[in-house]
Design a protein around this motif. Structure first.
Motif, PDB file in Angstrom:
ATOM      1  N   THR A 418      -7.782 -35.905 -21.572  1.00 13.69           N
ATOM      2  CA  THR A 418      -7.536 -34.492 -21.852  1.00 13.69           C
ATOM      3  C   THR A 418      -8.685 -33.823 -22.593  1.00 13.69           C
ATOM      4  O   THR A 418      -8.640 -32.617 -22.837  1.00 13.69           O
ATOM      5  CB  THR A 418      -6.248 -34.316 -22.683  1.00 13.69           C
ATOM      6  N   LYS A 419      -9.729 -34.613 -22.972  1.00 14.93           N
ATOM      7  CA  LYS A 419     -10.824 -34.083 -23.781  1.00 14.93           C
ATOM      8  C   LYS A 419     -12.134 -34.711 -23.335  1.00 14.93           C
ATOM      9  O   LYS A 419     -12.398 -35.880 -23.647  1.00 14.93           O
ATOM     10  CB  LYS A 419     -10.583 -34.362 -25.271  1.00 14.93           C
ATOM     11  N   ALA A 439     -12.667 -30.570 -19.985  1.00 12.59           N
ATOM     12  CA  ALA A 439     -11.235 -30.707 -20.267  1.00 12.59           C
ATOM     13  C   ALA A 439     -11.031 -30.536 -21.759  1.00 12.59           C
ATOM     14  O   ALA A 439     -11.734 -31.150 -22.566  1.00 12.59           O
ATOM     15  CB  ALA A 439     -10.718 -32.068 -19.822  1.00 12.59           C
ATOM     16  N   PRO A 441      -7.725 -29.574 -24.807  1.00 11.06           N
ATOM     17  CA  PRO A 441      -6.324 -29.218 -25.076  1.00 11.06           C
ATOM     18  C   PRO A 441      -6.113 -27.714 -25.249  1.00 11.06           C
ATOM     19  O   PRO A 441      -4.985 -27.243 -25.190  1.00 11.06           O
ATOM     20  CB  PRO A 441      -6.019 -29.963 -26.374  1.00 11.06           C
ATOM     21  N   CYS A 500      -3.185 -32.458 -27.326  1.00 14.71           N
ATOM     22  CA  CYS A 500      -2.012 -31.916 -26.655  1.00 14.71           C
ATOM     23  C   CYS A 500      -0.771 -32.428 -27.390  1.00 14.71           C
ATOM     24  O   CYS A 500      -0.735 -33.590 -27.810  1.00 14.71           O
ATOM     25  CB  CYS A 500      -1.964 -32.364 -25.200  1.00 14.71           C
TER      26      CYS A 500
END
Length: 543
Positions: A418-419, A439, A441, A500
């Motif tokens: 996610t990062k 990418a 959050p 997230c």
């Protein structure tokens, strides 16, 4: 006598377990989803450290394909008995969710715990033996009567039970490599909560239990309790935390917790513990949780305290009076000339690296075979090293001729699925392109920006990090001028603190090389160099 500069293990190196065998001191740390599993560092003076082993290196020992981000190998415990080393660890297979659409739910998690052994730190460790799955952070205590005991935190998924149910203990038979008898819960924790990371010691007829509490963020702490009998009851330390950085979100060393004790030959106790270094002016730790050490003291009342008695982490404790023992420099010039991957690199999850990369398919290059998407939990051709300082430059030169928009390869700055920032080469309608994938959050989708068409031939890619400022550049050859991307990006999103909701964030930032082929054809990319240079006060971008 020189001072120690904390952290001693820089970059993502959390959950330290420390043991002394003669003049040798070893620290084992968590690796989570990065393969091979567990890092063991070695020192003889507590000042100079080297990577000595990554013991979980075979498919029979560890297969993390499918493990979620920040799962995999948690909190290894390293001990020594019967002339060999004992390593217990958790391979977390499911993290679970605690809320669904804002409502509290059951948090089902899978925590299988294993033990492996070896007579040498850098030897061929045994296949794992499964011990239990009742909670994470296992450790072994070898009592002076010859018996051994395994401790772990107890996970309680029942609604309203708080999940962290305390510390349980069960006898471990070293001969049969099995737990015997029934488990006993010996400590329920304090009001800080999140009781985990147990270690047990015996001194002057007391059993001392050390645990981590407060969660692994700003309120993390080392807490101790003691009892005259192994099974308790345990009385909590009168000072509360033995070591904590609670409430100090700024400073050289914060987030102090999850510790383990070692006694030097002269009887001096030292503690190894995890810590964080937030970015200056930001409450974000891009290097994740690192390992620090400092001396402690046993007071007249029989309780352990910091030398200053303030329970604070020490950024620069005095080194112990041991002979200086620096290790020979291990210098790598950034060229892939050998048959083995340089020791600073790891990859994600799979025990089958031959499907991800080769150092012999094209001599002088690291060949990555295009596999699954960035962030895949199964087979990701991504080879990277830890970020270890606030300011650095990383660059690589690659040869890659994609034939489909589904193929990509390049330079990646990665925390988890996610990062990440990914500067890469791809193609669209027959035109080779430089693209940036981001990418975060903070956004709902993974963003893809087309930067520029590329000339034929090898391409050099570079990123410069200065605190929370991140800049990218590229050039077609070593003789050409760098072409800088016009924007500066936020490096601080690659931190534990940016996340997230509901997802674990227990690792740290890595920088390296990646290759994907979503067509399934395994199109390769050849990387001839990778250079990581720590900064010298420069601001990005750099020419």
């Amino acid at each position: 006598m020189n001072d120690i500069s904390n952290p001693v293990l820089r970059g993502f190196n959390p959950d330290p377990s420390i043991v002394r065998v003669g003049d040798d001191i070893f620290i084992a740390t968590s690796t989570f989803e990065w393969f091979p599993g567990v890092q063991i560092h070695h020192s003889r003076d507590l000042v100079h450290w080297r990577l000595a082993a990554r013991p979980l290196a075979r498919a029979a020992q560890l297969d993390m394909r499918g493990d979620p981000d920040s799962c995999g190998v948690w909190a290894p415990d390293l001990s020594y008995a019967d002339g060999r080393f004992w390593l217990v660890f958790t391979d977390v297979k499911r993290y679970g969710a605690t809320t669904v659409n804002g409502a509290k739910g059951v948090s089902l998690r899978d925590f299988p715990n294993y033990v492996v052994t070896c007579d040498r730190i850098d030897g061929d460790w045994s296949d794992p033996v499964h011990l239990n799955s009742s909670g994470f952070d296992p450790s072994l205590f070898h009592d002076d009567d010859g018996r051994s005991w395994m401790l772990n935190m107890l996970w309680d998924h029942r609604p309203g039970q708080g999940r962290f149910a305390g510390i349980q203990m069960q006898e471990f038979d070293r001969r049969t490599m099995a737990l015997v008898g029934e488990p006993t819960r010996i400590f329920r924790g304090t009001e800080r909560g999140f009781t985990e990371g147990p270690h047990l010691y015996k001194r002057d007829g007391w059993y001392h239990l050390l645990v981590a509490e407060g969660g692994t963020g700003w309120d993390h702490a080392v807490v101790m309790a003691r009892s005259r009998t192994l099974s308790g009851p345990y009385t909590v330390h009168p000072d509360g935390a033995v070591l904590a950085g609670a409430g100090r979100k700024q400073g050289a060393i914060t987030r102090a917790g999850h510790g383990d004790l070692v006694e030097l030959a002269d009887g001096t106790p030292w503690i190894a513990y995890l810590c964080g270094r937030p970015l200056p002016g930001r409450e974000r730790c891009v290097m994740g949780r690192e390992t620090a050490i400092q001396p402690m003291r046993w007071d007249a009342d029989g309780w352990l305290r910091t030398l200053a008695g303030d329970a604070r982490p020490d950024p620069s404790p005095a080194a112990p009076p041991l002979p200086a023992a620096p290790w020979p420099a291990r210098l790598w010039d950034g060229h892939f000339d050998g048959a083995q991957l340089p020791e600073e690199f790891q990859w994600l999850r799979t025990p089958f690296p031959d499907r991800l990369f080769s150092l012999t398919a094209r001599p002088g290059c690291l060949r990555l075979y295009g596999r699954e998407t960035v962030g895949s939990l199964f087979e990701q051709a991504l080879v990277a090293r830890r970020q270890t300082c606030f300011r650095f430059t990383a660059r690589t030169c690659l040869s890659f001729e994609p034939t489909s928009f589904q193929q990509a390869a390049g330079l990646i700055y990665y925390y988890n699925s996610t990062k990440f920032y990914y500067l890469h080469i791809s193609t669209d309608e027959g035109i080779r392109l430089l693209q940036l994938m981001v990418a975060s959050p903070d956004q709902d989708n993974i963003l893809l920006d087309v930067i520029t068409p590329l000339p034929p031939g090898p391409i050099e890619l570079r990123l410069d990090v200065d605190g929370d400022a991140l800049a990218f550049a590229w050039r077609p050859s070593a003789m050409a001028a760098w072409q800088h991307l016009p924007r500066t990006y936020d490096a601080s999103i690659l931190s534990d603190e940016v996340t997230c909701p509901g997802l674990p964030n227990f690792t740290g930032a890595f920088v390296g090389m990646a290759c994907q082929d979503l067509s399934g054809a395994a199109m390769p990319a050849d990387f001839s160099t990778f250079l990581y240079e720590e900064g010298d006060g420069r601001s990005v971008p750099v020419d």
